[in-house]
Design an enzyme around this catalytic site. Structure first.
Site, PDB file in Angstrom:
ATOM      1  NE  ARG A 158      -4.155  -1.708   0.279  1.00 24.59           N
ATOM      2  CZ  ARG A 158      -4.281  -2.947  -0.180  1.00 24.59           C
ATOM      3  NH1 ARG A 158      -3.292  -3.517  -0.836  1.00 24.59           N
ATOM      4  NH2 ARG A 158      -5.412  -3.612   0.015  1.00 24.59           N
ATOM      5  CB  SER A 227      -8.801  -1.883   4.089  1.00 21.64           C
ATOM      6  OG  SER A 227      -9.095  -3.168   3.651  1.00 21.64           O
ATOM      7  CD  GLU A 323      -6.004   1.202   2.263  1.00 23.72           C
ATOM      8  OE1 GLU A 323      -5.830   0.548   1.253  1.00 23.72           O
ATOM      9  OE2 GLU A 323      -7.050   1.855   2.446  1.00 23.72           O
TER      10      GLU A 323
HETATM   11  N1  EPU Z   1     -10.582 -11.270  10.066  1.00 21.43           N
HETATM   12  C1  EPU Z   1     -11.196 -11.295  11.305  1.00 21.43           C
HETATM   13  N2  EPU Z   1     -12.508 -10.919  11.359  1.00 21.43           N
HETATM   14  C2  EPU Z   1     -13.216 -10.554  10.273  1.00 21.43           C
HETATM   15  C3  EPU Z   1     -12.587 -10.501   9.010  1.00 21.43           C
HETATM   16  C4  EPU Z   1     -11.262 -10.864   8.944  1.00 21.43           C
HETATM   17  O1  EPU Z   1     -10.613 -11.641  12.301  1.00 21.43           O
HETATM   18  O2  EPU Z   1     -14.396 -10.225  10.428  1.00 21.43           O
HETATM   19  C5  EPU Z   1      -9.177 -11.684   9.991  1.00 21.43           C
HETATM   20  C6  EPU Z   1      -9.041 -13.145   9.632  1.00 21.43           C
HETATM   21  O3  EPU Z   1      -7.946 -13.671  10.328  1.00 21.43           O
HETATM   22  C7  EPU Z   1      -8.753 -13.094   8.141  1.00 21.43           C
HETATM   23  C8  EPU Z   1      -7.895 -11.850   8.076  1.00 21.43           C
HETATM   24  O4  EPU Z   1      -8.485 -10.952   9.012  1.00 21.43           O
HETATM   25  O5  EPU Z   1      -8.079 -14.232   7.700  1.00 21.43           O
HETATM   26  C9  EPU Z   1      -7.783 -11.204   6.714  1.00 21.43           C
HETATM   27  O6  EPU Z   1      -9.063 -10.798   6.294  1.00 21.43           O
HETATM   28  P1  EPU Z   1      -9.387 -10.584   4.734  1.00 21.43           P
HETATM   29  O7  EPU Z   1      -8.944 -11.763   3.975  1.00 21.43           O
HETATM   30  O8  EPU Z   1     -10.815 -10.176   4.616  1.00 21.43           O
HETATM   31  O9  EPU Z   1      -8.458  -9.410   4.263  1.00 21.43           O
HETATM   32  P2  EPU Z   1      -7.835  -8.128   5.000  1.00 21.43           P
HETATM   33  O10 EPU Z   1      -6.431  -8.437   5.347  1.00 21.43           O
HETATM   34  O11 EPU Z   1      -8.726  -7.642   6.067  1.00 21.43           O
HETATM   35  C10 EPU Z   1      -6.779  -7.135   2.821  1.00 21.43           C
HETATM   36  C11 EPU Z   1      -6.810  -5.843   2.070  1.00 21.43           C
HETATM   37  C12 EPU Z   1      -8.102  -5.733   1.272  1.00 21.43           C
HETATM   38  C13 EPU Z   1      -8.162  -6.901   0.307  1.00 21.43           C
HETATM   39  C14 EPU Z   1      -8.123  -8.211   1.111  1.00 21.43           C
HETATM   40  C15 EPU Z   1      -8.087  -9.440   0.243  1.00 21.43           C
HETATM   41  C16 EPU Z   1      -5.494  -4.272   3.375  1.00 21.43           C
HETATM   42  C17 EPU Z   1      -5.511  -3.094   4.273  1.00 21.43           C
HETATM   43  N3  EPU Z   1      -6.684  -4.737   2.987  1.00 21.43           N
HETATM   44  O12 EPU Z   1      -7.828  -7.079   3.774  1.00 21.43           O
HETATM   45  O13 EPU Z   1      -8.052  -4.524   0.533  1.00 21.43           O
HETATM   46  O14 EPU Z   1      -9.350  -6.859  -0.480  1.00 21.43           O
HETATM   47  O15 EPU Z   1      -6.926  -8.218   1.922  1.00 21.43           O
HETATM   48  O16 EPU Z   1      -6.824  -9.586  -0.332  1.00 21.43           O
HETATM   49  O17 EPU Z   1      -4.417  -4.774   3.040  1.00 21.43           O
HETATM   50  C18 EPU Z   1      -8.670  -2.215   0.584  1.00 21.43           C
HETATM   51  O18 EPU Z   1      -7.475  -1.958   0.528  1.00 21.43           O
HETATM   52  O19 EPU Z   1      -9.539  -1.303   0.631  1.00 21.43           O
HETATM   53  C19 EPU Z   1      -9.103  -3.614   0.618  1.00 21.43           C
HETATM   54  C20 EPU Z   1     -10.386  -3.955   0.760  1.00 21.43           C
END
Ligand code: EPU
Length: 330
Positions: A158, A227, A323
């Protein structure tokens, strides 16, 4: 160039806080950009899917709206030269329809092509840097377009040079992307691992649409900017100390040796999932996404953000960093 006055900021940011943009400039050519008074420090905006206006904005807000796509067949793939105003998801859909590999995991990310390099958009194991060959940047100083190679863009998680040394120095006018007629699916993200290694580019694209629609609120329906915080990067020492206290702490080891953990998990553990204060809250299916239920204000948002940061800091000793881009009058 089109000049619009006194614009409702809710039309320019998918978080839709109330504010006024005093002047919006829609530029379409380099000649338009040469007419801009750079001393007024124009604020560059794409489609506003990652930018939040916290106050009225007096300085001009500039959008580069040209959106042509030019294809060149090369020995090692297809080179697409895409002007900054093109909608990112439309571009992804176009490339998937042509059967080209490279952007399918990045389907449905809101925003424009010109904004994509700024924060090196990424999802489901793929980032813009993986297909980006160059970025064309118009400099206010030289009044010329400089072509920055992928390496020169200093892409990180990012992150890029456009958020750092080149911030405020000009405008991204086009992006060069290399795609491939043959390719293999990238299925390391757990929501995609049910797909076969022999699946088509369109299968990956459809699966990404499905995962995103099942977890993320549609900004047209519920105001949000995706995010809100970055996933924190920890040293191995920091991580193992915390893991002793919190055995469920998620770990995503990074190439450089650091360990990324999940901001969503920290926020959920801190008790904010599905919670709200007034019209600002954490989305019920993905608490990393802050949402505006309709009448949220900048003060409400700042209060909610500060509460999340302070609670996570107190509970885990981790400082969450926004972010999204938060904009206010200078
Ligand atoms: N999780 C929880 N509770 C929840 C949801 C998630 O504990 O309700 C934990 C779980 O451990 C899960 C982990 O968070 O495995 C990761 O969650 P998720 O796969 O939904 O992805 P994220 O890390 O929260 C990132 C990006 C997203 C992108 C997704 C998928 C960032 C800041 N965000 O989110 O990007 O779509 O991965 O690759 O890196 C954005 O930048 O606006 C965005 C949506």
């Amino acid at each position: 160039m089109r000049k619009l006055q006194q614009q409702d900021a809710r039309l320019y940011s998918s978080f839709r806080l109330p504010a006024v943009l005093h002047q919006v400039l829609l530029c379409e050519t380099e000649a338009d950009l040469r007419q801009i008074d750079a001393a007024k420090a124009p604020l560059i905006l794409g489609e506003g899917s990652n930018s939040i206006f916290l106050t009225d904005i007096q300085q001009p807000v500039l959008r580069y709206v040209a959106k042509s796509v030019t294809e060149t067949q090369e020995a090692d793939g297809i080179l697409l030269h895409v002007e900054a105003g093109k909608n990112w998801h439309e571009l992804v859909s176009y490339t998937v329809n042509r059967g080209w590999w490279g952007l399918e995991n990045l389907a449905l990310i809101p925003g424009s092509v010109g904004a994509a390099p700024v924060q090196n958009i990424g999802a489901y194991g793929v980032e813009l840097t993986d297909s980006c060959v160059y970025v064309d940047f118009f400099h206010w100083d030289s009044q010329q377009v400089q072509r920055l190679s992928n390496l020169e863009c200093l892409f990180g998680y990012r992150d890029s040079i456009f958020k750092r040394a080149l911030e405020g120095r000009g405008v991204i006018v086009a992006v060069g992307l290399r795609l491939h007629a043959d390719g293999a699916p990238k299925l390391n993200y757990k929501g995609l691992d049910h797909l076969s290694v022999n699946c088509s580019v369109s299968d990956v694209y459809q699966a990404v649409l499905q995962v995103r629609r099942s977890k993320l609120p549609d900004p047209q329906v519920l105001a949000n900017c995706g995010s809100f915080f970055k996933n924190p990067l920890l040293t191995v020492e920091q991580f193992s100390e915390l893991k002793q206290l919190h055995p469920q702490l998620p770990a995503y080891p990074q190439a450089g040796g650091q360990i990324k953990t999940a901001a969503a998990w920290l926020i959920e553990q801190a008790g904010f999932k599905g919670q709200r204060s007034g019209d600002i809250g954490c989305y019920e299916l993905q608490p990393l996404v802050l949402v505006n239920y309709g009448h949220g204000t900048a003060a409400d948002l700042e209060q909610w953000m500060d509460l999340i940061i302070a609670t996570v800091q107190q509970r885990f000793g981790i400082c969450l960093e926004p972010e999204v881009r938060m904009l206010h009058e200078r």
